[in-house]
Design a protein around this motif. Sequence first.
Motif, mmCIF file in Angstrom:
data_model
loop_
_atom_site.group_PDB
_atom_site.id
_atom_site.type_symbol
_atom_site.label_atom_id
_atom_site.label_comp_id
_atom_site.label_asym_id
_atom_site.label_seq_id
_atom_site.Cartn_x
_atom_site.Cartn_y
_atom_site.Cartn_z
ATOM 1 N N GLU A 13 0.830 -1.208 0.000
ATOM 2 C CA GLU A 13 0.000 0.000 0.000
ATOM 3 C C GLU A 13 0.864 1.257 0.000
ATOM 4 O O GLU A 13 0.569 2.230 -0.692
ATOM 5 C CB GLU A 13 -0.936 -0.003 1.211
ATOM 6 C CG GLU A 13 -2.016 -1.050 1.134
ATOM 7 C CD GLU A 13 -2.779 -1.227 2.438
ATOM 8 O OE1 GLU A 13 -3.890 -1.778 2.378
ATOM 9 O OE2 GLU A 13 -2.284 -0.810 3.494
ATOM 10 N N TRP A 16 2.202 1.696 -3.537
ATOM 11 C CA TRP A 16 1.189 2.262 -4.432
ATOM 12 C C TRP A 16 0.977 3.746 -4.148
ATOM 13 O O TRP A 16 0.766 4.548 -5.062
ATOM 14 C CB TRP A 16 -0.135 1.509 -4.307
ATOM 15 C CG TRP A 16 -0.214 0.305 -5.163
ATOM 16 C CD1 TRP A 16 -0.256 -0.986 -4.753
ATOM 17 C CD2 TRP A 16 -0.241 0.264 -6.595
ATOM 18 N NE1 TRP A 16 -0.304 -1.819 -5.841
ATOM 19 C CE2 TRP A 16 -0.304 -1.083 -6.977
ATOM 20 C CE3 TRP A 16 -0.211 1.238 -7.582
ATOM 21 C CZ2 TRP A 16 -0.340 -1.479 -8.308
ATOM 22 C CZ3 TRP A 16 -0.252 0.846 -8.911
ATOM 23 C CH2 TRP A 16 -0.315 -0.494 -9.260
ATOM 24 N N THR A 17 1.038 4.136 -2.885
ATOM 25 C CA THR A 17 0.886 5.545 -2.533
ATOM 26 C C THR A 17 2.030 6.369 -3.128
ATOM 27 O O THR A 17 1.803 7.457 -3.663
ATOM 28 C CB THR A 17 0.850 5.717 -1.001
ATOM 29 O OG1 THR A 17 -0.253 4.955 -0.490
ATOM 30 C CG2 THR A 17 0.691 7.167 -0.604
ATOM 31 N N TRP A 20 1.415 6.664 -6.881
ATOM 32 C CA TRP A 20 0.322 7.599 -7.136
ATOM 33 C C TRP A 20 0.777 9.043 -6.940
ATOM 34 O O TRP A 20 0.479 9.919 -7.747
ATOM 35 C CB TRP A 20 -0.861 7.278 -6.216
ATOM 36 C CG TRP A 20 -2.127 7.927 -6.635
ATOM 37 C CD1 TRP A 20 -3.014 7.487 -7.565
ATOM 38 C CD2 TRP A 20 -2.660 9.163 -6.139
ATOM 39 N NE1 TRP A 20 -4.060 8.371 -7.681
ATOM 40 C CE2 TRP A 20 -3.867 9.397 -6.826
ATOM 41 C CE3 TRP A 20 -2.235 10.075 -5.191
ATOM 42 C CZ2 TRP A 20 -4.644 10.516 -6.580
ATOM 43 C CZ3 TRP A 20 -3.005 11.193 -4.959
ATOM 44 C CH2 TRP A 20 -4.202 11.393 -5.650
ATOM 45 N N MET A 72 -5.596 4.620 -11.257
ATOM 46 C CA MET A 72 -4.571 4.093 -10.355
ATOM 47 C C MET A 72 -5.030 4.137 -8.899
ATOM 48 O O MET A 72 -4.676 3.256 -8.120
ATOM 49 C CB MET A 72 -3.267 4.853 -10.547
ATOM 50 C CG MET A 72 -2.721 4.582 -11.919
ATOM 51 S SD MET A 72 -0.991 4.727 -12.207
ATOM 52 C CE MET A 72 -0.176 3.946 -10.909
ATOM 53 N N ARG A 76 -5.478 0.319 -7.143
ATOM 54 C CA ARG A 76 -4.286 -0.013 -6.366
ATOM 55 C C ARG A 76 -4.414 -1.304 -5.568
ATOM 56 O O ARG A 76 -3.414 -1.947 -5.281
ATOM 57 C CB ARG A 76 -3.912 1.144 -5.462
ATOM 58 C CG ARG A 76 -4.866 1.367 -4.319
ATOM 59 C CD ARG A 76 -4.525 2.642 -3.572
ATOM 60 N NE ARG A 76 -5.356 2.814 -2.420
ATOM 61 C CZ ARG A 76 -6.587 3.318 -2.447
ATOM 62 N NH1 ARG A 76 -7.099 3.711 -3.586
ATOM 63 N NH2 ARG A 76 -7.297 3.428 -1.344
ATOM 64 N N ASN A 77 -5.599 -1.695 -5.227
ATOM 65 C CA ASN A 77 -5.796 -2.925 -4.452
ATOM 66 C C ASN A 77 -6.194 -4.110 -5.320
ATOM 67 O O ASN A 77 -6.502 -5.177 -4.803
ATOM 68 C CB ASN A 77 -6.864 -2.703 -3.373
ATOM 69 C CG ASN A 77 -6.419 -1.694 -2.342
ATOM 70 O OD1 ASN A 77 -5.245 -1.596 -2.033
ATOM 71 N ND2 ASN A 77 -7.353 -0.933 -1.821
ATOM 72 N N LEU A 80 -1.321 -5.728 -9.955
ATOM 73 C CA LEU A 80 -0.581 -5.044 -11.014
ATOM 74 C C LEU A 80 -1.134 -5.332 -12.400
ATOM 75 O O LEU A 80 -1.243 -4.440 -13.242
ATOM 76 C CB LEU A 80 0.894 -5.443 -10.925
ATOM 77 C CG LEU A 80 1.888 -4.553 -11.627
ATOM 78 C CD1 LEU A 80 1.783 -3.126 -11.130
ATOM 79 C CD2 LEU A 80 3.286 -5.089 -11.418
ATOM 80 N N VAL A 83 -4.347 -3.395 -12.929
ATOM 81 C CA VAL A 83 -4.077 -1.970 -13.130
ATOM 82 C C VAL A 83 -3.570 -1.733 -14.544
ATOM 83 O O VAL A 83 -3.978 -0.775 -15.208
ATOM 84 C CB VAL A 83 -3.079 -1.443 -12.074
ATOM 85 C CG1 VAL A 83 -2.608 -0.049 -12.412
ATOM 86 C CG2 VAL A 83 -3.710 -1.454 -10.703
ATOM 87 N N VAL A 140 6.499 -1.753 -6.995
ATOM 88 C CA VAL A 140 5.407 -2.293 -6.199
ATOM 89 C C VAL A 140 5.584 -3.804 -6.116
ATOM 90 O O VAL A 140 5.614 -4.487 -7.131
ATOM 91 C CB VAL A 140 4.034 -1.966 -6.824
ATOM 92 C CG1 VAL A 140 2.911 -2.557 -5.995
ATOM 93 C CG2 VAL A 140 3.858 -0.467 -6.954
#
Length: 148
Positions: A13, A16-17, A20, A72, A76-77, A80, A83, A140
Amino acid sequence: MTDPSPRTETAVEAAWTRVWKSLLIRGIVLVLVVAALGMGLGWLISGTTGLVGGAVGGGLAAVFIIITLVIMYFGRNLGLTTVAGLLGVGFLFKAFIFMIVIWRIKDAAWLDGTVAFLTIVVAVLGTSIVEAITVVKGRVPYVDPEAE
């Protein structure tokens, strides 16, 4: 009962943050550059109509980046691969928006069509490059051992 301790962010997480946020920063820079150059060069080339044409291109760059940011954020959850698939669908959606905008402004007297078209093309290419750089540089992990 509720858990008194707040939930901490897992490594995936957090990754991904970071991805983003980097896309957000790069996107803002791209939109500002496309809008400033498009409007500035448009004004120098054909005055007010060129300025408006550059503004249309800058606005479309912002719309394209926002679409990617939304994809995105909500993806994110999902993993990959999902996405990547959603970004592909988002690219097709952006191409559709591009065609509609070009079709609607092709005969507009209130803007310089050439400036608008070139600025929009730069916006499309620029957002694609920013997205590609962000995805390639984003680290990620595939597996999250901390996930519950």
